[in-house]
Write an enzyme that holds these catalytic residues in place. Structure first.
Site, PDB file in Angstrom:
ATOM      1  CB  SER A   1       3.182  -4.437   4.872  1.00  0.00           C
ATOM      2  OG  SER A   1       2.693  -3.922   3.111  1.00  0.00           O
TER       3      SER A   1
ATOM      4  NE  ARG B   1     -10.307  -4.599   5.050  1.00  0.00           N
ATOM      5  CZ  ARG B   1      -9.822  -3.050   4.795  1.00  0.00           C
ATOM      6  NH1 ARG B   1     -10.812  -2.376   4.253  1.00  0.00           N
ATOM      7  NH2 ARG B   1      -8.252  -2.701   4.319  1.00  0.00           N
TER       8      ARG B   1
ATOM      9  CD1 TRP C   1      -9.753  -5.987   7.644  1.00  0.00           C
ATOM     10  CD2 TRP C   1      -8.425  -4.985   9.184  1.00  0.00           C
ATOM     11  NE1 TRP C   1      -8.427  -4.981   6.952  1.00  0.00           N
ATOM     12  CE2 TRP C   1      -7.732  -4.373   8.156  1.00  0.00           C
ATOM     13  CE3 TRP C   1      -8.494  -4.534   9.951  1.00  0.00           C
ATOM     14  CZ2 TRP C   1      -6.698  -4.074   7.609  1.00  0.00           C
ATOM     15  CZ3 TRP C   1      -7.061  -3.112   9.877  1.00  0.00           C
ATOM     16  CH2 TRP C   1      -6.270  -2.961   8.824  1.00  0.00           C
TER      17      TRP C   1
ATOM     18  CG  HIS D   1      -4.260   0.169   7.306  1.00  0.00           C
ATOM     19  ND1 HIS D   1      -5.351   0.677   6.575  1.00  0.00           N
ATOM     20  CD2 HIS D   1      -4.414  -0.557   6.867  1.00  0.00           C
ATOM     21  CE1 HIS D   1      -5.450   0.454   5.857  1.00  0.00           C
ATOM     22  NE2 HIS D   1      -5.467  -0.279   5.349  1.00  0.00           N
TER      23      HIS D   1
ATOM     24  CG  ASN E   1      -2.270  -0.703   0.788  1.00  0.00           C
ATOM     25  OD1 ASN E   1      -2.474  -1.506  -0.391  1.00  0.00           O
ATOM     26  ND2 ASN E   1      -2.583  -0.747   1.747  1.00  0.00           N
TER      27      ASN E   1
ATOM     28  CG  ASP F   1      -8.699  -8.117  -3.129  1.00  0.00           C
ATOM     29  OD1 ASP F   1      -7.261  -8.184  -3.240  1.00  0.00           O
ATOM     30  OD2 ASP F   1      -9.772  -7.666  -2.951  1.00  0.00           O
TER      31      ASP F   1
ATOM     32  CD  GLU G   1      -5.432  -1.894  -4.419  1.00  0.00           C
ATOM     33  OE1 GLU G   1      -5.459  -2.946  -4.138  1.00  0.00           O
ATOM     34  OE2 GLU G   1      -5.519  -0.751  -3.251  1.00  0.00           O
TER      35      GLU G   1
HETATM   36  O1  SFD Z   1      -5.068  -2.902   2.403  1.00  0.00           O
HETATM   37  C1  SFD Z   1       4.495  -9.534  20.455  1.00  0.00           C
HETATM   38  N1  SFD Z   1      -1.838  -3.691   6.216  1.00  0.00           N
HETATM   39  C2  SFD Z   1      -2.051  -3.864   4.751  1.00  0.00           C
HETATM   40  N2  SFD Z   1      -0.263  -2.983   4.317  1.00  0.00           N
HETATM   41  C3  SFD Z   1       0.079  -2.952   3.345  1.00  0.00           C
HETATM   42  O2  SFD Z   1       1.034  -2.520   2.370  1.00  0.00           O
HETATM   43  N3  SFD Z   1      -1.060  -4.186   1.934  1.00  0.00           N
HETATM   44  C4  SFD Z   1      -2.288  -4.555   2.104  1.00  0.00           C
HETATM   45  O3  SFD Z   1      -2.486  -4.786   1.352  1.00  0.00           O
HETATM   46  C5  SFD Z   1      -2.712  -4.557   3.499  1.00  0.00           C
HETATM   47  N4  SFD Z   1      -3.920  -4.312   4.150  1.00  0.00           N
HETATM   48  C6  SFD Z   1      -4.128  -5.137   5.701  1.00  0.00           C
HETATM   49  C7  SFD Z   1      -3.263  -4.875   6.791  1.00  0.00           C
HETATM   50  C8  SFD Z   1      -2.988  -4.890   7.892  1.00  0.00           C
HETATM   51  C9  SFD Z   1      -4.715  -5.995   8.067  1.00  0.00           C
HETATM   52  C10 SFD Z   1      -4.422  -6.253   9.620  1.00  0.00           C
HETATM   53  C11 SFD Z   1      -5.069  -6.647   7.232  1.00  0.00           C
HETATM   54  C12 SFD Z   1      -5.366  -6.105   5.767  1.00  0.00           C
HETATM   55  C13 SFD Z   1      -6.101  -7.735   7.502  1.00  0.00           C
HETATM   56  C14 SFD Z   1      -1.305  -2.854   7.147  1.00  0.00           C
HETATM   57  C15 SFD Z   1       0.354  -3.655   7.761  1.00  0.00           C
HETATM   58  O4  SFD Z   1      -0.150  -5.439   7.270  1.00  0.00           O
HETATM   59  C16 SFD Z   1       0.850  -3.500   8.519  1.00  0.00           C
HETATM   60  O5  SFD Z   1       0.695  -1.764   8.130  1.00  0.00           O
HETATM   61  C17 SFD Z   1       2.299  -3.769   9.389  1.00  0.00           C
HETATM   62  O6  SFD Z   1       1.963  -5.447   9.203  1.00  0.00           O
HETATM   63  C18 SFD Z   1       2.389  -3.536  10.797  1.00  0.00           C
HETATM   64  O7  SFD Z   1       3.486  -3.674  10.854  1.00  0.00           O
HETATM   65  P1  SFD Z   1       3.905  -4.194  12.973  1.00  0.00           P
HETATM   66  O8  SFD Z   1       5.636  -4.762  11.998  1.00  0.00           O
HETATM   67  O9  SFD Z   1       3.832  -3.010  13.326  1.00  0.00           O
HETATM   68  O10 SFD Z   1       2.633  -4.911  13.016  1.00  0.00           O
HETATM   69  P2  SFD Z   1       3.082  -7.013  12.378  1.00  0.00           P
HETATM   70  O11 SFD Z   1       3.148  -6.556  10.865  1.00  0.00           O
HETATM   71  O12 SFD Z   1       1.451  -7.242  13.012  1.00  0.00           O
HETATM   72  O13 SFD Z   1       3.997  -7.246  13.400  1.00  0.00           O
HETATM   73  C19 SFD Z   1       3.475  -7.664  14.527  1.00  0.00           C
HETATM   74  C20 SFD Z   1       4.248  -8.459  15.497  1.00  0.00           C
HETATM   75  O14 SFD Z   1       4.680  -8.473  16.877  1.00  0.00           O
HETATM   76  C21 SFD Z   1       4.219  -9.842  17.964  1.00  0.00           C
HETATM   77  N5  SFD Z   1       4.104  -9.786  19.096  1.00  0.00           N
HETATM   78  N6  SFD Z   1       6.006 -10.774  20.196  1.00  0.00           N
HETATM   79  C22 SFD Z   1       6.063 -10.699  21.030  1.00  0.00           C
HETATM   80  N7  SFD Z   1       5.197 -10.472  22.495  1.00  0.00           N
HETATM   81  C23 SFD Z   1       4.464  -9.962  22.415  1.00  0.00           C
HETATM   82  N8  SFD Z   1       3.693  -9.917  23.615  1.00  0.00           N
HETATM   83  C24 SFD Z   1       4.100  -9.773  21.124  1.00  0.00           C
HETATM   84  N9  SFD Z   1       2.421  -9.132  20.866  1.00  0.00           N
HETATM   85  C25 SFD Z   1       2.333  -9.229  19.485  1.00  0.00           C
HETATM   86  C26 SFD Z   1       3.478 -10.247  16.623  1.00  0.00           C
HETATM   87  O15 SFD Z   1       3.687 -11.510  16.441  1.00  0.00           O
HETATM   88  C27 SFD Z   1       3.837  -9.977  15.264  1.00  0.00           C
HETATM   89  O16 SFD Z   1       5.149 -10.713  14.541  1.00  0.00           O
HETATM   90  S1  SFD Z   1      -5.698  -3.599   3.764  1.00  0.00           S
HETATM   91  O17 SFD Z   1      -5.802  -5.218   3.554  1.00  0.00           O
HETATM   92  O18 SFD Z   1      -5.871  -3.305   4.942  1.00  0.00           O
HETATM   93  P1  AMP Z   2      -7.839  -0.619   1.667  1.00  0.00           P
HETATM   94  O1  AMP Z   2      -8.436  -2.305   1.157  1.00  0.00           O
HETATM   95  O2  AMP Z   2      -9.235  -0.601   2.256  1.00  0.00           O
HETATM   96  O3  AMP Z   2      -7.791  -1.134   3.127  1.00  0.00           O
HETATM   97  O4  AMP Z   2      -7.292   0.079   0.703  1.00  0.00           O
HETATM   98  C1  AMP Z   2      -6.105   0.035   0.273  1.00  0.00           C
HETATM   99  C2  AMP Z   2      -5.426   1.027   0.873  1.00  0.00           C
HETATM  100  O5  AMP Z   2      -6.173   1.907  -0.642  1.00  0.00           O
HETATM  101  C3  AMP Z   2      -5.205   2.097   1.594  1.00  0.00           C
HETATM  102  O6  AMP Z   2      -4.156   2.742   1.205  1.00  0.00           O
HETATM  103  C4  AMP Z   2      -6.406   2.925   1.580  1.00  0.00           C
HETATM  104  O7  AMP Z   2      -6.695   4.178   2.426  1.00  0.00           O
HETATM  105  C5  AMP Z   2      -6.936   3.171   0.340  1.00  0.00           C
HETATM  106  N1  AMP Z   2      -8.438   3.277  -0.053  1.00  0.00           N
HETATM  107  C6  AMP Z   2      -9.304   2.045  -0.288  1.00  0.00           C
HETATM  108  N2  AMP Z   2     -10.391   2.811  -1.006  1.00  0.00           N
HETATM  109  C7  AMP Z   2     -10.199   4.183  -1.587  1.00  0.00           C
HETATM  110  C8  AMP Z   2     -11.281   5.024  -1.624  1.00  0.00           C
HETATM  111  N3  AMP Z   2     -12.446   4.685  -2.121  1.00  0.00           N
HETATM  112  N4  AMP Z   2     -10.484   6.124  -2.113  1.00  0.00           N
HETATM  113  C9  AMP Z   2      -9.382   6.337  -1.546  1.00  0.00           C
HETATM  114  N5  AMP Z   2      -8.638   5.871  -1.364  1.00  0.00           N
HETATM  115  C10 AMP Z   2      -8.592   4.417  -0.810  1.00  0.00           C
END
Ligand code: SFD
Ligand code: AMP
Length: 627
Positions: free
Chosen positions: A435, A249, A218, A389, A62, A352, A126
């Site tokens: 990510s 979602r 989610w 996020h 993203n 997806d 995207e």
């Molecule tokens: O679009 C302990 N995110 C998306 N990012 C993208 O780039 N593309 C996407 O397609 C993304 N989508 C998405 C995303 C997130 C989620 C939940 C969904 C879908 C369903 C965001 C990214 O995933 C997010 O920004 C990063 O992963 C953040 O990284 P970080 O490092 O802050 O968190 P992590 O990856 O979740 O890792 C956490 C770690 O900590 C561990 N942990 N370890 C030891 N002791 C403890 N007490 C702990 N508690 C946690 C975990 O095991 C893990 O290793 S989209 O749909 O939005």
């Molecule tokens: P999402 O699957 O909703 O997490 O979206 C993935 C990425 O697209 C994130 O960067 C969102 O902020 C962006 N996004 C999702 N929907 C929209 C929208 N309607 N307009 C602009 N950005 C969006």
């Protein structure tokens, strides 16, 4: 006390968490550590290959700025985040991540991640900032690179060790405590610097799915607020704790919508057929200037849909079949090409989900949904804490050393606690890193932490008497259960202890009903929040009475204590900010408008480990000059 062997591990840099931020930190820190003869150790509560938010994979990266192709500038990204967060962002941090994120994405590709390319070999976008990937194995690839880098530098990896408390002496971090989730071992990590990267929090609020669906949310059910707890308990200043994230979602399966809105250009409508983004356009005037610029902030997009729901116009639907038909239309003259395109779109739609939210594909299949034939219900999820996020909660960290930022007191990404760094969801006010940006931020912090150790790293002075006290406190739920479990016929009902599941339900009820969860339609007020604070007094008291039947429940106990802290700091901060700035995330009914004059600022807070007192404070928002 329960009989747990104490294992002491000494290291120079300790990385707690094994997700995207932590893996980025490991790769970079290992490189600099090797040059300086230092040791890096990483600890994850789970197995790094499938831990954290990206456990199931992702279908898009993203954050990609595309500087080399001249697509965008780093400044463009700063403006984008400012706009999406309604003016409240740490622009120095956003800038720093944005200027490093492309190189991180190029590393991902080098490590084996398949990024979609077109006929000319260019990345398939995207949207403006997002790249499509074949991401089912995304996390495995990123974890492998981190593990390889650590192995090459003589570092160590601990998996299935749950981190609970930070160790801090005179406002300097000296390590962390945790316990194995498999064997009776209590870990004392001693370190000169620590990077916190334990993700965000889910299940602080009551989820939409309860009973047998509990756990389907989610956000991954295993990120429980450890980052917020760890940094708060260390005494670090925190920021944006009021900025929760509510994604819209596909309902119940939680499939992503980004590809539909951005790639397929789909519309979302109410059951009556009105497209809320068009029908309710005038409402955006009330949230100027942010409501009037593009892209419309994520919370305002949510809000317009919520207004439809409030008026009983739901369910809301994603017009998948219409979007697919529109794209395929241009092939109409050629039936063969048309058929091929339809097949391609259909498979992209399923992929997806299969890349990242398999359960949504299962739900579609079980409900006979064919996206090319029938629209699908969407809904706002329950609130989550995910600063990487479109939320913003996290620790308040020092800005980049080479930027003239007013927020600078040390090394890049260091919190206000000496030697404690934060990345990804653990670091606040730098949303939209996702990510790739979390990994880039991890790299920034990894390098800075090694520099800190080289320049200032004193041998950690750990007070072992204090450790013993904390060990007893951390293992107490096992002892309490053991002492009283035979007093009732049903171990779940006992006047002397509360099991973690019931405790979690109590927390969720408070958050849901008083702090603007799903059942209160995301609305709250001063009086409701004050009532929540009254109930928190009892909850906090009862957290001392948590009981655990085994190691798993001990982990659940601590996860829920961490959730409780995340919940409390959230309530305190919404209470402090006397306005509504992010409708669609939460709405303060008693202060229903945005107040730029008084609240165009960060709401920060701090818990004092010495006194247990909370301090709330405003911090100015700084815009990068000329941006
Ligand atoms: O679009 C302990 N995110 C998306 N990012 C993208 O780039 N593309 C996407 O397609 C993304 N989508 C998405 C995303 C997130 C989620 C939940 C969904 C879908 C369903 C965001 C990214 O995933 C997010 O920004 C990063 O992963 C953040 O990284 P970080 O490092 O802050 O968190 P992590 O990856 O979740 O890792 C956490 C770690 O900590 C561990 N942990 N370890 C030891 N002791 C403890 N007490 C702990 N508690 C946690 C975990 O095991 C893990 O290793 S989209 O749909 O939005
Ligand atoms: P999402 O699957 O909703 O997490 O979206 C993935 C990425 O697209 C994130 O960067 C969102 O902020 C962006 N996004 C999702 N929907 C929209 C929208 N309607 N307009 C602009 N950005 C969006």
């Amino acid at each position: 006390m329960a009989n747990f062997e104490t294992v002491e591990v000494s290291t120079d840099l300790l990385i707690v968490g094994g997700g995207f931020g932590a893996c980025g930190a490991a790769v970079e820190a290992a490189y600099w550590a090797k040059k300086n003869g230092l040791k890096v150790t990483i600890v994850d509560k789970a197995a790094m290959d499938r831990s954290g938010a990206v456990a199931m994979g992702l279908s898009a990266i993203n954050q990609y700025v595309g500087v080399k192709d001249g697509d965008n500038t780093v400044e463009d990204y700063v403006r984008y985040v400012r706009q999406d967060l309604m003016g409240i962002s740490r622009e120095d941090l956003v800038y720093n991540i944005a200027r490093h994120v492309d190189s991180t994405v190029h590393l991902f590709e080098k490590w084996g991640l398949k990024i979609w390319t077109d006929e000319e070999g260019k990345y398939v976008h995207e949207g403006r900032w997002q790249l499509m990937i074949n991401g089912e194995s995304y996390k495995i690839i990123i974890a492998e690179a981190a593990k390889n880098a650590l192995a090459d530098a003589g570092g160590e990896v601990y998996e299935r060790v749950f981190i609970t408390e930070p160790l801090v002496e005179n406002n300097k971090v000296v390590g962390a405590l945790g316990f194995s989730t498999r064997e009776n071992k209590f870990y004392v990590f001693k370190a000169k610097a620590v990077i916190a990267g334990m993700g965000g929090a889910v299940h602080v609020f009551r989820p939409r799915s309860v009973g047998e669906g509990l756990g389907r949310s989610w956000y991954p059910p295993f990120n429980s607020g450890s980052s917020a707890y760890f940094t708060l308990r260390a005494g670090a200043e925190m920021t944006c704790q009021e900025v929760r994230f509510i994604p819209v979602r596909f309902k119940d399966g939680y499939g992503p919508v980004g590809a539909w809105f951005l790639l397929f250009k789909s519309r979302a409508i109410s059951a009556q057929g009105g497209e809320y983004m068009a029908v309710r356009k005038d409402e955006l005037q009330n949230w100027a200037p942010y409501g009037l610029a593009k892209p419309i902030p994520a919370n305002l997009r949510n809000y317009l849909g919520m207004l439809d729901m409030d008026e009983g116009l739901g369910p809301l639907y994603m017009e998948t079949s219409e979007a697919i038909a529109k794209i395929a239309e241009q092939y109409k003259e050629d039936p063969k090409a048309f058929k091929k395109k339809m097949k391609e779109l259909e498979s992209e739609a399923w992929e997806d989900f299969l890349d990242m939210t398999i359960s949504q594909a299962i739900l579609w299949a079980s409900q006979n949904v064919k996206p090319e034939e029938k629209h699908s219900e969407i809904a706002a999820c329950e609130p989550y804490f995910i600063g990487s996020h479109s939320g913003a909660s996290g620790a308040w960290v020092s800005g980049p050393e080479d930027l003239d930022t007013p927020y600078k007191w040390g090394y890049a990404n260091m919190t206000t606690v000496d030697g404690l760094f934060a990345v990804g969801d653990a670091s606040g006010a730098s949303s939209h890193k996702f990510s790739s940006g979390s990994h880039a931020e991890g790299r920034i912090a990894g390098k800075a932490a090694i520099k800190y150790i080289v320049e200032k790293g004193a041998a950690p002075a750990v007070d072992m008497a204090k450790v013993e006290e904390l060990k007893a406190r951390i293992l107490a739920p096992l002892d309490l259960y053991e002492a009283h479990c035979n007093e009732t016929t049903d171990p779940e009902v006992n006047t002397n202890y509360i099991l973690p599941r019931q405790f979690m339900f109590r927390l969720q009820k408070i958050m849901d009903e008083y702090a603007g969860g799903v059942t209160s339609a995301f609305k709250t007020s001063k009086s409701l929040l004050e009532r929540a604070m009254e109930l928190f007094v009892f909850l906090r008291e009862d957290s001392e009475k948590l009981g655990a039947r085994d190691l798993y429940e001990l982990e659940r106990c601590w996860e829920n204590i961490q959730r409780m802290w995340q919940g409390e700091v959230h309530v305190r901060t919404i209470l402090f900010r006397e306005e509504t700035r992010w409708p669609g995330y939460y709405f303060r009914a008693d202060t229903p408008k945005m107040d730029e004059a008084n609240w165009h600022c960060f709401a920060n807070c701090k818990w004092d480990p010495a006194t247990g007192e909370w301090e709330m404070m405003k911090r100015d928002v700084w815009n990068i000059p000329g941006v």
